[in-house]
Motif scaffolding. Sequence first.
Motif: not given
Length: 206
Positions: A70-71, A83-86, A90-92, A95-97
């Motif tokens: 999911v994350g 933009l994978a390393e933005t 990462i925070y989003a 949070v989803a995880f």
Amino acid sequence: RISIESAYKVAYSFTLLSSLFMAVGAYYTEEPYPLIAIWTFAALLMYTYDAGPQTKRLGLIGNIAISLMVGAVIVYGAASVSLAETEIVIYAAIVAFFANLAREIIKDCEDMESDEGRKTLPMRIGLMNARSVAYVFILASMVTLGLAHYIGPLEYHHIIFHAPAIFILFSLNGPLFHGDDHKAQQNVRVGMLLGLIAFAVQVSVL
């Protein structure tokens, strides 16, 4: 309903389509390697969930595998536009995880009587203890969300956009305490959706 053979054909067809779309995306994006790596990672998690070690039978390990996928969806979408390393991505994803991990545990509580052949967390430590663990992961998702606004890339006062999701997730202690697992896991789903919408609004508008 379809036969097992037909189901396998459908699964293989979607796997082929997924790999083709990934290849096209990797060709057109400026940084293809993160896209390929994330797709491969998710594919391995999916394969080992149903085949090989069959992590779906291992309770918490299977819950973690699903939540990682999911994350990974969030990071994969960002990787498609390099933009994978933005930081916000990462925070989003984190949070989803955590939120989805809580939901998976709550679903195991809900399905405990019908989960034959699995070693779920509620079976190991009991329903109330498993619900408590799930709520801890909910709190972990909220802490991560707070960090994204306190030390991360988002303005602290913009956390107001997440107020509906925060309210829903924090209020889960009620249905969890009363054993209403179905309502609790549905509320987590709604909270996750509202949280992702809030992240999208912050990225696109602010």
